[in-house]
Design a protein around this motif. Structure first.
Motif, mmCIF file in Angstrom:
data_model
loop_
_atom_site.group_PDB
_atom_site.id
_atom_site.type_symbol
_atom_site.label_atom_id
_atom_site.label_comp_id
_atom_site.label_asym_id
_atom_site.label_seq_id
_atom_site.Cartn_x
_atom_site.Cartn_y
_atom_site.Cartn_z
ATOM 1 N N ARG A 21 1.938 9.990 -9.514
ATOM 2 C CA ARG A 21 2.982 9.923 -8.478
ATOM 3 C C ARG A 21 2.775 8.702 -7.585
ATOM 4 O O ARG A 21 3.709 7.966 -7.287
ATOM 5 C CB ARG A 21 2.943 11.224 -7.676
ATOM 6 N N GLN A 22 1.535 8.475 -7.171
ATOM 7 C CA GLN A 22 1.217 7.336 -6.302
ATOM 8 C C GLN A 22 1.513 6.012 -7.015
ATOM 9 O O GLN A 22 2.101 5.099 -6.434
ATOM 10 C CB GLN A 22 -0.251 7.406 -5.897
ATOM 11 N N ASP A 47 5.272 5.534 -7.259
ATOM 12 C CA ASP A 47 5.809 5.161 -5.951
ATOM 13 C C ASP A 47 5.575 3.682 -5.660
ATOM 14 O O ASP A 47 6.472 2.978 -5.185
ATOM 15 C CB ASP A 47 5.179 6.005 -4.837
ATOM 16 N N THR A 69 8.535 0.745 -5.335
ATOM 17 C CA THR A 69 8.777 0.042 -4.071
ATOM 18 C C THR A 69 8.307 -1.408 -4.083
ATOM 19 O O THR A 69 8.949 -2.268 -3.487
ATOM 20 C CB THR A 69 8.103 0.765 -2.884
ATOM 21 N N ALA A 76 11.222 8.500 -8.040
ATOM 22 C CA ALA A 76 10.391 8.150 -6.886
ATOM 23 C C ALA A 76 11.197 8.193 -5.594
ATOM 24 O O ALA A 76 10.713 8.681 -4.566
ATOM 25 C CB ALA A 76 9.776 6.768 -7.087
ATOM 26 N N ALA A 115 10.567 10.814 -2.580
ATOM 27 C CA ALA A 115 10.260 10.330 -1.230
ATOM 28 C C ALA A 115 11.165 10.999 -0.197
ATOM 29 O O ALA A 115 10.707 11.342 0.903
ATOM 30 C CB ALA A 115 10.405 8.807 -1.167
#
Length: 124
Positions: free
Chosen positions: A52-53, A56, A60, A116, A120
């Motif tokens: 997930r990190q 993300d 971005t 993502a 968020a």
């Protein structure tokens, strides 16, 4: 008495109508998007914090090299490579220069970016 029975039958029919009382039918579009993201997370194993990190960060800041991802996440480069491979296999990330031996660039796919972004929003 007939009125009472007719009213009860109408009320029972309304309660069991699949189009009006199905739990999904009562959700807002945002709630449906949340459910879709949760389903995607479960399907692609994004419940893993590292996946997930990484997704993300790619969504971005991408495109990024595995070294940069490792620096930003604190993950060992071997683990970053494994996570990137998993994300690629799930269609959430792509490698932009697959023939490069060094300095490979990874980015989130449109599906990865969408997941993502909604995740968020859900996280707030």
């Amino acid at each position: 008495m007939t009125n009472s029975l007719t009213q009860n039958n109408a009320a029972d029919t309304e309660k069991t109508s699949p189009t009006t009382n199905h739990p999904i039918a009562t959700l807002t579009s945002f709630q449906k998007r949340i459910l879709a993201v949760l389903a995607q997370e479960a399907r692609y194993g994004l419940a893993s914090g590292h996946r997930r990190q990484t997704l993300d960060i790619l969504a971005t800041d991408g495109p990024l090299t595995p070294t940069t991802i490792g620096d930003e996440t604190g993950l060992d480069i071997t683990h970053v490579s494994r996570v990137l491979s998993d994300l690629q296999g799930s269609g959430l990330a792509t490698i932009l220069n697959p023939d490069a031996r060094k300095g490979r660039l990874y980015d989130a796919t449109s599906k990865g970016t969408e997941i993502a972004d909604v995740a968020a929003e859900v996280d707030g």
